[in-house]
Motif scaffolding. Structure first.
Motif, PDB file in Angstrom:
ATOM      1  N   ASP A 188      -3.031  22.375 -67.885  1.00 30.51           N
ATOM      2  CA  ASP A 188      -4.050  21.327 -67.842  1.00 30.51           C
ATOM      3  C   ASP A 188      -5.293  21.743 -68.627  1.00 30.51           C
ATOM      4  O   ASP A 188      -5.873  20.948 -69.378  1.00 30.51           O
ATOM      5  CB  ASP A 188      -4.438  21.014 -66.395  1.00 30.51           C
ATOM      6  CG  ASP A 188      -3.492  20.033 -65.714  1.00 30.51           C
ATOM      7  OD1 ASP A 188      -2.588  19.498 -66.396  1.00 30.51           O
ATOM      8  OD2 ASP A 188      -3.655  19.802 -64.511  1.00 30.51           O
ATOM      9  N   LYS A 189      -5.708  22.978 -68.448  1.00 35.49           N
ATOM     10  CA  LYS A 189      -6.881  23.486 -69.178  1.00 35.49           C
ATOM     11  C   LYS A 189      -6.603  23.519 -70.675  1.00 35.49           C
ATOM     12  O   LYS A 189      -7.446  23.099 -71.487  1.00 35.49           O
ATOM     13  CB  LYS A 189      -7.242  24.886 -68.673  1.00 35.49           C
ATOM     14  CG  LYS A 189      -8.471  25.468 -69.354  1.00 35.49           C
ATOM     15  CD  LYS A 189      -8.789  26.860 -68.822  1.00 35.49           C
ATOM     16  CE  LYS A 189      -9.994  27.441 -69.556  1.00 35.49           C
ATOM     17  NZ  LYS A 189     -10.290  28.836 -69.100  1.00 35.49           N
ATOM     18  N   LEU A 190      -5.404  23.990 -71.049  1.00 34.52           N
ATOM     19  CA  LEU A 190      -5.019  24.041 -72.458  1.00 34.52           C
ATOM     20  C   LEU A 190      -5.027  22.654 -73.078  1.00 34.52           C
ATOM     21  O   LEU A 190      -5.587  22.446 -74.171  1.00 34.52           O
ATOM     22  CB  LEU A 190      -3.620  24.658 -72.579  1.00 34.52           C
ATOM     23  CG  LEU A 190      -2.950  24.604 -73.950  1.00 34.52           C
ATOM     24  CD1 LEU A 190      -3.698  25.488 -74.941  1.00 34.52           C
ATOM     25  CD2 LEU A 190      -1.487  25.024 -73.844  1.00 34.52           C
ATOM     26  N   PHE A 191      -4.445  21.686 -72.393  1.00 35.00           N
ATOM     27  CA  PHE A 191      -4.365  20.328 -72.927  1.00 35.00           C
ATOM     28  C   PHE A 191      -5.742  19.673 -72.986  1.00 35.00           C
ATOM     29  O   PHE A 191      -6.047  18.934 -73.928  1.00 35.00           O
ATOM     30  CB  PHE A 191      -3.389  19.495 -72.096  1.00 35.00           C
ATOM     31  CG  PHE A 191      -1.964  19.617 -72.544  1.00 35.00           C
ATOM     32  CD1 PHE A 191      -1.211  18.488 -72.834  1.00 35.00           C
ATOM     33  CD2 PHE A 191      -1.349  20.855 -72.687  1.00 35.00           C
ATOM     34  CE1 PHE A 191       0.114  18.590 -73.254  1.00 35.00           C
ATOM     35  CE2 PHE A 191      -0.041  20.973 -73.108  1.00 35.00           C
ATOM     36  CZ  PHE A 191       0.694  19.840 -73.403  1.00 35.00           C
ATOM     37  N   PHE A 201       2.970  31.576 -72.723  1.00 34.16           N
ATOM     38  CA  PHE A 201       2.767  30.318 -72.012  1.00 34.16           C
ATOM     39  C   PHE A 201       2.799  30.622 -70.509  1.00 34.16           C
ATOM     40  O   PHE A 201       3.846  30.967 -69.958  1.00 34.16           O
ATOM     41  CB  PHE A 201       3.846  29.304 -72.388  1.00 34.16           C
ATOM     42  CG  PHE A 201       3.597  28.651 -73.718  1.00 34.16           C
ATOM     43  CD1 PHE A 201       3.142  27.334 -73.783  1.00 34.16           C
ATOM     44  CD2 PHE A 201       3.789  29.348 -74.897  1.00 34.16           C
ATOM     45  CE1 PHE A 201       2.887  26.741 -75.001  1.00 34.16           C
ATOM     46  CE2 PHE A 201       3.537  28.755 -76.124  1.00 34.16           C
ATOM     47  CZ  PHE A 201       3.083  27.446 -76.177  1.00 34.16           C
ATOM     48  N   GLU A 202       1.656  30.497 -69.865  1.00 34.82           N
ATOM     49  CA  GLU A 202       1.485  30.930 -68.475  1.00 34.82           C
ATOM     50  C   GLU A 202       1.930  29.825 -67.510  1.00 34.82           C
ATOM     51  O   GLU A 202       1.135  29.277 -66.739  1.00 34.82           O
ATOM     52  CB  GLU A 202       0.040  31.340 -68.243  1.00 34.82           C
ATOM     53  CG  GLU A 202      -0.392  32.511 -69.125  1.00 34.82           C
ATOM     54  CD  GLU A 202      -1.871  32.825 -69.000  1.00 34.82           C
ATOM     55  OE1 GLU A 202      -2.470  32.484 -67.953  1.00 34.82           O
ATOM     56  OE2 GLU A 202      -2.434  33.400 -69.943  1.00 34.82           O
ATOM     57  N   CYS A 203       3.212  29.507 -67.600  1.00 35.68           N
ATOM     58  CA  CYS A 203       3.787  28.448 -66.766  1.00 35.68           C
ATOM     59  C   CYS A 203       5.293  28.684 -66.682  1.00 35.68           C
ATOM     60  O   CYS A 203       5.842  29.503 -67.423  1.00 35.68           O
ATOM     61  CB  CYS A 203       3.490  27.078 -67.376  1.00 35.68           C
ATOM     62  SG  CYS A 203       4.078  26.895 -69.073  1.00 35.68           S
ATOM     63  N   GLU A 204       5.945  27.949 -65.787  1.00 39.28           N
ATOM     64  CA  GLU A 204       7.396  28.045 -65.682  1.00 39.28           C
ATOM     65  C   GLU A 204       8.054  27.344 -66.871  1.00 39.28           C
ATOM     66  O   GLU A 204       7.517  26.374 -67.400  1.00 39.28           O
ATOM     67  CB  GLU A 204       7.882  27.405 -64.389  1.00 39.28           C
ATOM     68  CG  GLU A 204       7.510  28.165 -63.136  1.00 39.28           C
ATOM     69  CD  GLU A 204       8.145  27.550 -61.900  1.00 39.28           C
ATOM     70  OE1 GLU A 204       9.376  27.297 -61.936  1.00 39.28           O
ATOM     71  OE2 GLU A 204       7.417  27.313 -60.925  1.00 39.28           O
ATOM     72  N   LYS A 205       9.203  27.871 -67.278  1.00 44.50           N
ATOM     73  CA  LYS A 205       9.944  27.264 -68.375  1.00 44.50           C
ATOM     74  C   LYS A 205      11.334  26.863 -67.908  1.00 44.50           C
ATOM     75  O   LYS A 205      11.932  27.533 -67.059  1.00 44.50           O
ATOM     76  CB  LYS A 205      10.092  28.221 -69.570  1.00 44.50           C
ATOM     77  CG  LYS A 205       8.782  28.584 -70.260  1.00 44.50           C
ATOM     78  CD  LYS A 205       8.230  29.856 -69.700  1.00 44.50           C
ATOM     79  CE  LYS A 205       6.895  30.210 -70.336  1.00 44.50           C
ATOM     80  NZ  LYS A 205       6.334  31.442 -69.737  1.00 44.50           N
ATOM     81  N   ASN A 258      -5.590  13.025 -73.426  1.00 46.78           N
ATOM     82  CA  ASN A 258      -6.212  11.902 -72.722  1.00 46.78           C
ATOM     83  C   ASN A 258      -5.648  11.808 -71.299  1.00 46.78           C
ATOM     84  O   ASN A 258      -4.619  11.182 -71.064  1.00 46.78           O
ATOM     85  CB  ASN A 258      -5.975  10.600 -73.481  1.00 46.78           C
ATOM     86  CG  ASN A 258      -6.703   9.422 -72.875  1.00 46.78           C
ATOM     87  OD1 ASN A 258      -7.300   9.518 -71.802  1.00 46.78           O
ATOM     88  ND2 ASN A 258      -6.671   8.288 -73.553  1.00 46.78           N
ATOM     89  N   PHE A 259      -6.329  12.441 -70.350  1.00 49.32           N
ATOM     90  CA  PHE A 259      -5.860  12.422 -68.957  1.00 49.32           C
ATOM     91  C   PHE A 259      -6.035  11.048 -68.323  1.00 49.32           C
ATOM     92  O   PHE A 259      -5.271  10.674 -67.439  1.00 49.32           O
ATOM     93  CB  PHE A 259      -6.613  13.475 -68.134  1.00 49.32           C
ATOM     94  CG  PHE A 259      -6.182  14.889 -68.420  1.00 49.32           C
ATOM     95  CD1 PHE A 259      -5.121  15.458 -67.727  1.00 49.32           C
ATOM     96  CD2 PHE A 259      -6.819  15.640 -69.389  1.00 49.32           C
ATOM     97  CE1 PHE A 259      -4.711  16.762 -67.989  1.00 49.32           C
ATOM     98  CE2 PHE A 259      -6.414  16.943 -69.658  1.00 49.32           C
ATOM     99  CZ  PHE A 259      -5.362  17.503 -68.967  1.00 49.32           C
ATOM    100  N   GLU A 260      -7.037  10.288 -68.758  1.00 49.09           N
ATOM    101  CA  GLU A 260      -7.312   8.986 -68.150  1.00 49.09           C
ATOM    102  C   GLU A 260      -6.169   8.005 -68.369  1.00 49.09           C
ATOM    103  O   GLU A 260      -5.959   7.097 -67.567  1.00 49.09           O
ATOM    104  CB  GLU A 260      -8.611   8.402 -68.712  1.00 49.09           C
ATOM    105  CG  GLU A 260      -9.856   9.187 -68.298  1.00 49.09           C
ATOM    106  CD  GLU A 260     -11.122   8.553 -68.816  1.00 49.09           C
ATOM    107  OE1 GLU A 260     -11.024   7.527 -69.538  1.00 49.09           O
ATOM    108  OE2 GLU A 260     -12.210   9.075 -68.515  1.00 49.09           O
ATOM    109  N   ALA A 261      -5.417   8.194 -69.447  1.00 45.58           N
ATOM    110  CA  ALA A 261      -4.339   7.249 -69.775  1.00 45.58           C
ATOM    111  C   ALA A 261      -3.045   7.558 -69.032  1.00 45.58           C
ATOM    112  O   ALA A 261      -2.084   6.797 -69.107  1.00 45.58           O
ATOM    113  CB  ALA A 261      -4.076   7.255 -71.280  1.00 45.58           C
ATOM    114  N   GLU A 262      -3.017   8.660 -68.284  1.00 46.61           N
ATOM    115  CA  GLU A 262      -1.770   9.066 -67.626  1.00 46.61           C
ATOM    116  C   GLU A 262      -1.266   8.042 -66.620  1.00 46.61           C
ATOM    117  O   GLU A 262      -0.062   7.908 -66.409  1.00 46.61           O
ATOM    118  CB  GLU A 262      -1.950  10.405 -66.915  1.00 46.61           C
ATOM    119  CG  GLU A 262      -1.918  11.593 -67.833  1.00 46.61           C
ATOM    120  CD  GLU A 262      -1.742  12.886 -67.077  1.00 46.61           C
ATOM    121  OE1 GLU A 262      -1.215  13.830 -67.665  1.00 46.61           O
ATOM    122  OE2 GLU A 262      -2.124  12.949 -65.890  1.00 46.61           O
ATOM    123  N   ASN A 263      -2.181   7.349 -65.957  1.00 48.60           N
ATOM    124  CA  ASN A 263      -1.774   6.430 -64.894  1.00 48.60           C
ATOM    125  C   ASN A 263      -1.226   5.112 -65.410  1.00 48.60           C
ATOM    126  O   ASN A 263      -0.774   4.276 -64.628  1.00 48.60           O
ATOM    127  CB  ASN A 263      -2.967   6.159 -63.961  1.00 48.60           C
ATOM    128  CG  ASN A 263      -3.383   7.407 -63.210  1.00 48.60           C
ATOM    129  OD1 ASN A 263      -2.551   8.244 -62.875  1.00 48.60           O
ATOM    130  ND2 ASN A 263      -4.674   7.549 -62.965  1.00 48.60           N
TER     131      ASN A 263
END
Length: 230
Positions: free
Chosen positions: A180-183, A86-90, A189-194
């Motif tokens: 973000d790319k993985l998801f 997982f190429e992110c901080e944990k 659904n990025f549009e529903a985040e707001n």
């Protein structure tokens, strides 16, 4: 509608997961701190924690402290390989064990969705067909070798009605361009985040009680924020 859960495109070795689990079983698991949220036997052991200790199973997202690998993680080569993929901080990384006949009651967590900049990953190691995991009232069947994201800002609960332990590797990861790319590839659904999640007064009071049990600087700040919203 916000994405409640996603199956992510990873495939892990059940045999290797079980090998590292066998190492972890040589150590004592700690009962979950929030006795109000479950009945039966729900225990955990940390592979990564705020102070680097195995028995520190608190998992507060995005604290000011730096999380550290525990001695146990150094012994678990396959778990380390999964975590490194997982190429992110944990932040917190734990094993969570829900024993047969045990129930995690329906509850919501605070600031624990992808829209908050953090995502919790579940990788099943042992389970059975009579484990019932609900997120936002939909049942999610998770099996060994799979990898799942859940939005735990939403109501969720688990019942282990089987005869074997339900043990998951659970990781709290920080969102970045890689995730973000993985998801996006997995159908998030990025549009529903707001869309702002609205919690009822009762839910906020339950969150406050959960945070009181942690009794840390960050949890106290979260309590103050929730109290302002009541």
């Amino acid at each position: 509608m916000k994405t409640a859960f996603l199956k992510l495109p990873f495939h892990f070795s059940e045999e290797k997961l079980l090998d590292d689990l066998a190492i972890c079983k040589n150590y004592n698991f700690t009962s979950h701190f929030n006795k109000n949220d479950y009945s039966g036997d729900w225990t955990s052991i940390s592979l990564r924690s705020e102070n680097g200790e195995m028995n520190n199973i608190f998992a507060l997202p995005q604290t000011e402290k730096k999380y550290r690998d525990t001695e146990l993680l150094q012994k678990c080569t396959y778990f380390r390989a999964i975590i490194d993929s997982f190429e992110c901080e944990k932040e917190s990384i734990r094993l969570l064990n829900l024993k047969p006949g045990s129930v995690i009651k329906e509850h919501t967590d605070y600031n624990l969705g992808y829209e908050d900049g953090i995502f919790r990953i579940h990788i099943p190691i042992t389970t059975n067909k009579n484990v019932h995991f609900f997120i936002n009232h939909d049942e999610v069947k998770m099996f060994p070798e799979e990898c799942w994201y859940g939005n735990f800002n939403l109501p969720h609960s688990v019942r282990n009605e089987g005869k074997t332990d339900r043990i998951h590797l659970v990781m709290d990861c920080l969102r970045n361009d890689w995730s973000d790319k993985l998801f996006a590839e997995s159908g998030y659904n990025f549009e529903a985040e707001n869309v702002q999640t609205e919690y009822s007064r009762e839910t906020k009071l339950q969150m406050i009680e959960q945070l009181k049990l942690m009794d840390t600087k960050i949890s106290r700040e979260m309590i103050l924020q929730l109290q302002k919203e009541l």
